[in-house]
Write a protein that holds these residues in place. Structure first.
Motif, PDB file in Angstrom:
ATOM      1  N   LYS A  47     165.676   5.345  29.970  1.00  0.00           N
ATOM      2  CA  LYS A  47     164.853   4.421  30.745  1.00  0.00           C
ATOM      3  C   LYS A  47     165.509   4.192  32.100  1.00  0.00           C
ATOM      4  O   LYS A  47     166.718   4.016  32.195  1.00  0.00           O
ATOM      5  N   ILE A  48     164.689   4.181  33.123  1.00  0.00           N
ATOM      6  CA  ILE A  48     165.145   3.902  34.479  1.00  0.00           C
ATOM      7  C   ILE A  48     164.553   2.560  34.861  1.00  0.00           C
ATOM      8  O   ILE A  48     163.336   2.417  34.969  1.00  0.00           O
ATOM      9  N   PHE A  49     165.430   1.578  35.055  1.00  0.00           N
ATOM     10  CA  PHE A  49     164.963   0.237  35.387  1.00  0.00           C
ATOM     11  C   PHE A  49     164.776   0.101  36.897  1.00  0.00           C
ATOM     12  O   PHE A  49     165.160   0.965  37.682  1.00  0.00           O
ATOM     13  N   LYS A  74     153.893   3.011  38.711  1.00  0.00           N
ATOM     14  CA  LYS A  74     153.312   2.385  37.518  1.00  0.00           C
ATOM     15  C   LYS A  74     154.398   2.206  36.461  1.00  0.00           C
ATOM     16  O   LYS A  74     154.574   3.061  35.583  1.00  0.00           O
ATOM     17  N   PRO A  75     155.132   1.086  36.556  1.00  0.00           N
ATOM     18  CA  PRO A  75     156.199   0.866  35.577  1.00  0.00           C
ATOM     19  C   PRO A  75     155.633   0.584  34.191  1.00  0.00           C
ATOM     20  O   PRO A  75     154.489   0.171  34.034  1.00  0.00           O
ATOM     21  N   ARG A  76     156.481   0.803  33.214  1.00  0.00           N
ATOM     22  CA  ARG A  76     156.132   0.493  31.833  1.00  0.00           C
ATOM     23  C   ARG A  76     156.848  -0.794  31.448  1.00  0.00           C
ATOM     24  O   ARG A  76     157.700  -1.274  32.155  1.00  0.00           O
ATOM     25  N   GLY A  77     156.534  -1.302  30.295  1.00  0.00           N
ATOM     26  CA  GLY A  77     157.222  -2.496  29.799  1.00  0.00           C
ATOM     27  C   GLY A  77     156.545  -3.764  30.271  1.00  0.00           C
ATOM     28  O   GLY A  77     155.762  -3.771  31.211  1.00  0.00           O
ATOM     29  N   HIS A  80     160.121  -6.589  32.141  1.00  0.00           N
ATOM     30  CA  HIS A  80     161.155  -5.793  32.799  1.00  0.00           C
ATOM     31  C   HIS A  80     160.572  -4.425  33.107  1.00  0.00           C
ATOM     32  O   HIS A  80     160.252  -3.666  32.204  1.00  0.00           O
ATOM     33  N   ASP A  81     160.439  -4.141  34.409  1.00  0.00           N
ATOM     34  CA  ASP A  81     159.902  -2.845  34.803  1.00  0.00           C
ATOM     35  C   ASP A  81     160.878  -1.745  34.428  1.00  0.00           C
ATOM     36  O   ASP A  81     162.078  -1.861  34.670  1.00  0.00           O
ATOM     37  N   PHE A  82     160.363  -0.687  33.842  1.00  0.00           N
ATOM     38  CA  PHE A  82     161.169   0.505  33.632  1.00  0.00           C
ATOM     39  C   PHE A  82     160.261   1.720  33.667  1.00  0.00           C
ATOM     40  O   PHE A  82     159.042   1.623  33.554  1.00  0.00           O
ATOM     41  N   PHE A  83     160.893   2.851  33.890  1.00  0.00           N
ATOM     42  CA  PHE A  83     160.191   4.122  33.960  1.00  0.00           C
ATOM     43  C   PHE A  83     160.917   5.123  33.075  1.00  0.00           C
ATOM     44  O   PHE A  83     162.104   4.977  32.813  1.00  0.00           O
TER      45      PHE A  83
END
Length: 101
Positions: A47-49, A74-77, A80-83
């Motif tokens: 995961k890349i935060f 378009k972050p996931r989560g 807490h945004d992560f990619f």
């Protein structure tokens, strides 16, 4: 006649036991040569935060927020945004094209 039926039953049970032992041996061999699912790449993904994404893309926090609002990022989560790495491929290519990274 009854002795013959009894012998057939005993033979059947012996064959079933042999088949079960063979199956157990095969399952043990399969289990010994199989990685647990928990270590499978399908379950463990890097995961890349947000902060790392900002650094990877060579952009400011404000630009990150703007691109997120525009739908370019378009972050996931939730919270807490992560990619995942593949989520940022296009954005990284764009940053390279623009000379940011």
């Amino acid at each position: 006649m009854e002795n013959h039926l009894m012998q057939d039953l005993i033979d059947l049970q012996a064959r079933q036991l042999a088949a079960q032992e063979t199956m157990n041996a095969h399952l043990s061999l399969i289990a010994a040569n199989t990685k647990p699912l928990a270590t499978s790449p399908l379950f463990i993904r890097r995961k890349i935060f947000r902060q790392e994404a900002v650094e990877l893309l060579g952009i400011s926090d404000r630009t990150y927020d703007r691109r997120k609002a525009e739908g370019k990022l378009k972050p996931r989560g939730m919270g807490h945004d992560f990619f995942y790495p593949e989520d940022l491929e296009e954005a990284i290519a764009e940053s390279r094209r623009m000379g940011r990274v």
